[in-house]
Design a protein around this motif. Sequence first.
Motif, PDB file in Angstrom:
ATOM      1  N   ILE A 139       0.839  -1.198   0.000  1.00  0.00           N
ATOM      2  CA  ILE A 139       0.000   0.000   0.000  1.00  0.00           C
ATOM      3  C   ILE A 139       0.876   1.251   0.000  1.00  0.00           C
ATOM      4  CG2 ILE A 139      -1.785   1.278   1.241  1.00  0.00           C
ATOM      5  CD1 ILE A 139      -2.643  -1.413   2.461  1.00  0.00           C
ATOM      6  N   GLY A 140       0.711   2.063  -1.036  1.00  0.00           N
ATOM      7  CA  GLY A 140       1.435   3.320  -1.145  1.00  0.00           C
ATOM      8  C   GLY A 140       0.518   4.492  -0.858  1.00  0.00           C
ATOM      9  N   ARG A 186       8.504   8.046  -7.584  1.00  0.00           N
ATOM     10  CA  ARG A 186       8.611   7.049  -8.655  1.00  0.00           C
ATOM     11  C   ARG A 186       8.784   5.634  -8.091  1.00  0.00           C
ATOM     12  NH1 ARG A 186       9.114   8.921 -13.758  1.00  0.00           N
ATOM     13  NH2 ARG A 186      10.169   7.042 -14.448  1.00  0.00           N
ATOM     14  N   ASP A 187       9.591   5.515  -7.068  1.00  0.00           N
ATOM     15  CA  ASP A 187       9.759   4.196  -6.448  1.00  0.00           C
ATOM     16  C   ASP A 187       8.458   3.718  -5.823  1.00  0.00           C
ATOM     17  OD1 ASP A 187      12.391   4.095  -7.213  1.00  0.00           O
ATOM     18  OD2 ASP A 187      13.191   4.701  -5.268  1.00  0.00           O
ATOM     19  N   LEU A 188       7.730   4.642  -5.206  1.00  0.00           N
ATOM     20  CA  LEU A 188       6.460   4.280  -4.589  1.00  0.00           C
ATOM     21  C   LEU A 188       5.475   3.768  -5.639  1.00  0.00           C
ATOM     22  CD1 LEU A 188       4.911   4.585  -1.737  1.00  0.00           C
ATOM     23  CD2 LEU A 188       3.774   6.488  -2.875  1.00  0.00           C
ATOM     24  N   LEU A 189       5.424   4.445  -6.777  1.00  0.00           N
ATOM     25  CA  LEU A 189       4.487   4.050  -7.824  1.00  0.00           C
ATOM     26  C   LEU A 189       4.810   2.657  -8.355  1.00  0.00           C
ATOM     27  CD1 LEU A 189       4.281   7.450  -9.740  1.00  0.00           C
ATOM     28  CD2 LEU A 189       2.512   6.440  -8.301  1.00  0.00           C
ATOM     29  N   GLU A 193       0.719  -1.801  -5.007  1.00  0.00           N
ATOM     30  CA  GLU A 193      -0.439  -2.511  -5.550  1.00  0.00           C
ATOM     31  C   GLU A 193      -1.723  -1.737  -5.277  1.00  0.00           C
ATOM     32  OE1 GLU A 193       0.576  -7.160  -5.075  1.00  0.00           O
ATOM     33  OE2 GLU A 193       0.585  -5.987  -3.203  1.00  0.00           O
ATOM     34  N   VAL A 194      -1.687  -0.934  -4.231  1.00  0.00           N
ATOM     35  CA  VAL A 194      -2.776  -0.014  -3.895  1.00  0.00           C
ATOM     36  C   VAL A 194      -2.147   1.351  -3.674  1.00  0.00           C
ATOM     37  CG1 VAL A 194      -4.579   0.579  -2.236  1.00  0.00           C
ATOM     38  CG2 VAL A 194      -4.168  -1.819  -2.817  1.00  0.00           C
ATOM     39  N   GLU A 213       3.852   8.670 -14.984  1.00  0.00           N
ATOM     40  CA  GLU A 213       3.806   8.201 -13.590  1.00  0.00           C
ATOM     41  C   GLU A 213       2.815   7.047 -13.434  1.00  0.00           C
ATOM     42  OE1 GLU A 213       5.758  11.889 -13.848  1.00  0.00           O
ATOM     43  OE2 GLU A 213       3.680  11.468 -14.439  1.00  0.00           O
ATOM     44  N   LEU A 214       1.637   7.175 -14.029  1.00  0.00           N
ATOM     45  CA  LEU A 214       0.653   6.098 -13.924  1.00  0.00           C
ATOM     46  C   LEU A 214       1.155   4.817 -14.573  1.00  0.00           C
ATOM     47  CD1 LEU A 214      -2.683   8.033 -14.635  1.00  0.00           C
ATOM     48  CD2 LEU A 214      -1.835   7.217 -12.423  1.00  0.00           C
TER      49      LEU A 214
END
Length: 317
Positions: A139-140, A186-189, A193-194, A213-214
Amino acid sequence: MLALLFTPSQLEALRSLGDLHLHLDPERLAAELAGVDLDVMITSWATPPLATWAPGRRPRLIAHTGGTLRPILGDGGVPEGCAVSQASAAMADGVAELALAMCLVLLRELHTFDRALRDPDGGPAIGGLHGRELAHRRIGVIGASRTGRSFISMVRGLGAARVRVADPYLGAEDAAALGVGSADLRDLLAWSEVLVLHAPVTAETIGMLGAAELALLPDGAVVVNTARAALVEEAALVAEALSGRLRFGLDVLHREPLPEDSPLRGLPNVYLSPHRGAATVEARERQGQITVDEIARFVAGDRLQHAIDPAVYARLS
């Protein structure tokens, strides 16, 4: 609106603090307030820009019952010599709860099941369809705002152990206290998964998620936005939604109400809500109580607990 924000006992508490003038028609504010000596202004999301109805006037306190103050104060920010408070803390739990609900709906395919059962002849096929459990997802969270922190507390309470946050203002000590890891955007994206958005709209965050980014998000990722639509580029959002690669839960939209011909309508991978994240009876009552308590502190000469200074204002939506 008055009855939504203030219970009868809260109105009585306000009257006990001084002369209370109720001016509920935005079109007539300037005329109604002419000659009225104001120490405190109570404002809401329906209040027009200060410059249009009180030019040159500076009350000693602006007590805002809502969240964002930008439509009222504009780019000028906090007026000199005026204290400003807001009641956005009251809305954090309600918005976070809706974000959590959207995550669960999309992960468990509840929107799909609902459509199939309502239209047994032409609905989507659900045989063999399995949902995913939130506690086992990566989860981000974008933004460790009050709402972001409330959401983190909720998902961790449901057993989520893998939570990371992208927020330039979140220090390592604070992240550890929240029980989350830190990551750049960017690493978070690429990891999430959420993905849940809880950031304010500022010059730095407008359009922070575009097509590039998406595209970093894993196939099938869930993206939930209960913050501000402007955080995501509209064309990129629509393109990803139409592709079916990602699932979206949206409480905020670039055009509200959503146009009838919007391509987002009817998509099986998009779950929509009409900007109602904070619209709970409990949140509105909390907003009223925060406002009453702040005015009572101001009258008593005590320190405000929800004050907005110029530095904080610059980071607000």
